[in-house]
Design an enzyme around this catalytic site. Structure first.
Site, PDB file in Angstrom:
ATOM      1  CB  SER A 125      47.764  51.185  38.615  1.00  0.00           C
ATOM      2  OG  SER A 125      47.350  50.479  39.767  1.00  0.00           O
ATOM      3  CG  ASN A 152      43.812  42.653  40.373  1.00  0.00           C
ATOM      4  OD1 ASN A 152      43.928  42.694  41.587  1.00  0.00           O
ATOM      5  ND2 ASN A 152      42.739  42.222  39.769  1.00  0.00           N
ATOM      6  CE  LYS A 179      46.217  50.267  43.471  1.00  0.00           C
ATOM      7  NZ  LYS A 179      45.751  49.305  42.447  1.00  0.00           N
ATOM      8  CD  GLU A 219      43.349  49.536  49.161  1.00  0.00           C
ATOM      9  OE1 GLU A 219      42.786  50.148  48.237  1.00  0.00           O
ATOM     10  OE2 GLU A 219      43.534  48.308  49.143  1.00  0.00           O
TER      11      GLU A 219
END
Ligand SMILES: [Zn+2]
Length: 192
Positions: free
Chosen positions: A9, A12, A15, A88
């Site tokens: 995505s 914000n 995730k 990440e």
């Protein structure tokens, strides 16, 4: 057969919240999930995944030198891992995404990666590029632009709110901010 998932995505979109929910689902069933996150992310305490809505959990960290396959193989030999969660994951190298495919194919551990698709100039991150190429399942986590359209781009702005079009791809913890917008408003912000 285990599978490699890439939940991608813009900024914000929740995730980390989604990752922590998955970890909790495994925990609730008495299963062993293990979380890895990038050492590069120092917004929060190193070795934790935190979400904006207040959830937080301990995590192993990886950096550019980590052989994730070997690290997971070691953990799995101590206690069988039922699910591997990577936060990440845009920061993974090509080699590390390959290692994750080995985790799935050789150790048969379902692996869920969460990360940004593109950076603030609209280019793919290395980790995202190879996850998009090699993952079994691609799942988009959606958030919306201020206009109500799906946001699939991110703009970087400085403290004065001015849009930045140059700079390092990775700029965590600075005073810059990221705003998720639709493609139309990305182009208006960056090129008009
Ligand atoms: Zn928009």
């Amino acid at each position: 057969m285990a599978q490699l998932y890439f939940y991608y995505s813009t900024m914000n979109a929740g995730k980390s919240t989604s990752l922590l929910q998955s970890a909790y689902n495994y925990y609730e069933r008495g299963l062993n999930s293990q979380i890895f996150t990038a050492a590069i992310d120092n917004r929060v305490q190193v070795g934790r995944v935190s979400s904006r809505i207040g959830l937080s959990q301990a995590a192993h960290v990886y950096d550019g030198d980590t052989d994730i396959f070997m690290a997971v193989k070691q953990l799995n030999s101590n206690q069988k891992i039922d699910c591997l969660l990577i936060d990440e994951s845009q920061f993974l190298s090509k080699a590390q995404v390959k290692q994750l495919t080995q985790v799935v194919d050789e150790l048969n551990i379902p692996t869920l990666c969460y990360g940004l698709r593109t950076d603030f100039v609209g280019e793919l991150f290395e980790g995202s590029q190879y996850l998009l190429a090699w993952a079994d399942k691609l799942v988009e986590l959606k958030t919306i632009c201020h206009c109500g359209r799906k946001a699939n781009m991110v703009v970087r702005v400085n403290e004065q709110g001015e849009v930045l079009r140059e700079g390092n791809q990775i700029e965590i913890g600075g005073n810059d901010k990221y705003i998720s917008v639709c493609r139309k408003h990305y182009h208006q912000a960056c090129y008009q």
